[in-house]
Design a protein around this motif. Sequence first.
Motif, short mmCIF file in Angstrom:
data_model
loop_
_atom_site.label_atom_id
_atom_site.label_comp_id
_atom_site.label_asym_id
_atom_site.label_seq_id
_atom_site.Cartn_x
_atom_site.Cartn_y
_atom_site.Cartn_z
N ASP A 125 30.56 -19.60 14.29
CA ASP A 125 31.06 -18.35 14.87
C ASP A 125 32.40 -17.92 14.29
O ASP A 125 32.80 -16.76 14.46
CB ASP A 125 31.20 -18.48 16.39
N ILE B 165 35.28 -17.34 11.21
CA ILE B 165 35.46 -17.20 9.77
C ILE B 165 36.50 -18.21 9.28
O ILE B 165 36.49 -18.62 8.12
CB ILE B 165 35.88 -15.77 9.35
N LEU C 154 33.79 -3.10 12.76
CA LEU C 154 33.43 -2.48 11.48
C LEU C 154 32.08 -1.79 11.58
O LEU C 154 31.90 -0.68 11.05
CB LEU C 154 33.40 -3.53 10.36
N ALA C 155 31.13 -2.42 12.27
CA ALA C 155 29.80 -1.83 12.43
C ALA C 155 29.86 -0.53 13.22
O ALA C 155 29.00 0.35 13.07
CB ALA C 155 28.86 -2.82 13.12
N GLY D 264 34.63 -6.40 4.84
CA GLY D 264 33.79 -7.33 5.57
C GLY D 264 34.18 -8.76 5.30
O GLY D 264 35.15 -9.05 4.60
N VAL D 265 33.39 -9.68 5.86
CA VAL D 265 33.59 -11.11 5.65
C VAL D 265 32.71 -11.55 4.49
O VAL D 265 31.55 -11.15 4.40
CB VAL D 265 33.22 -11.91 6.93
N ILE E 99 35.65 -9.06 13.75
CA ILE E 99 35.68 -8.21 12.56
C ILE E 99 34.37 -7.44 12.41
O ILE E 99 34.36 -6.23 12.21
CB ILE E 99 35.95 -9.07 11.30
N ASP E 100 33.25 -8.16 12.53
CA ASP E 100 31.95 -7.54 12.27
C ASP E 100 31.63 -6.40 13.24
O ASP E 100 31.13 -5.34 12.82
CB ASP E 100 30.84 -8.59 12.35
N GLU E 101 31.88 -6.61 14.54
CA GLU E 101 31.47 -5.62 15.53
C GLU E 101 32.23 -4.30 15.40
O GLU E 101 31.61 -3.23 15.36
CB GLU E 101 31.60 -6.20 16.93
N ARG F 236 34.01 -14.28 13.91
CA ARG F 236 33.42 -13.25 13.05
C ARG F 236 33.23 -11.93 13.81
O ARG F 236 33.40 -10.85 13.24
CB ARG F 236 32.06 -13.72 12.52
N ARG F 237 32.86 -12.03 15.08
CA ARG F 237 32.57 -10.82 15.84
C ARG F 237 33.79 -9.92 15.98
O ARG F 237 33.65 -8.70 16.17
CB ARG F 237 32.03 -11.17 17.23
#
Length: 215
Positions: A85, A87, A108-109, A213-214, A104-106, A101-102
Motif C-alpha cells: 500500500d 510507495i 490525481l484520478a 504518477g507513481v 497520490i493515486d486517488e 499510494r492512495r
Amino acid sequence: MAGARGRRARGRADGVSAEPRPLIVVLHGPSGVGKDSVIAELRKRTGIHRATSSNSRPMRDGEAQGVDYHFFRREEFERKIEADDFIEYANVYGDYKGLERREIDEPLAEGKDVLIRTDLQGARTLRGLLRGAVFVLLTAESREALRARLTARASESDESLARRLAEVDAELADAPNNHYVVENREGALDDAVEELAGIIERERVNPDREPAGVR
C-alpha cells in the motif's frame, strides 16, 4: 535538473496551450523556512490536495487523525506493507512512517493536484519513485536569515542549532536538483505563495512534463 526561478513552461508548436493536467508538487526546505505557513496559504488559494503521511506511533495531544498523519496500529501498518500500500516507508526509532499510494493515486484520478511536504532525504527518495513530479526547494533570503529565525525560537540548544544549520547547508547544496527554488522572505509570505501558485498553473499546461504518477 537545474533549480530555476520564473521558468516558463513552453507551449505547443502550434501556439495553442496544452490541456491542463494534474501534477505532483514535492516541497522541501530547511527548518525555519516557513513550509507549513506557505502550504496553508497555498491550499486556501489553489485547493491543492496535501498528501498525508501514515504513522504507527500513538497520536499525541493536539494531533488529529487524517490531518497530521493517518495513524495505524503497528500490526495494521505491517499488513499494509505486505499489501504494497505504500510507495515508501521506513522504520524510525521503532515506529513506521510512510506514504500510501492512495494519497497520490486517488486525487490525481480526480484531476486534482497533489502536494507532498517532505525533508531532503524524502525528496531524494521520491525522485526515484515519482514521474512527472515538480520538485521545489523553499528557502529564505539567506543562510543568515534562517539562522535568525531559528535563534528567535528560543527553543534551540547550541547543539540543536548547529545540527539544523548543517541541515540548511545540505538543503541549499541540493538546489540544482530541483525544478524551482522559491524564497520565503521575512514578511513576504504572499509573494512566496503567489510564486508557487504560478508554478502550479504553468506546470499544469507544460506539454514537456511527463504525466504525473507513481512509477
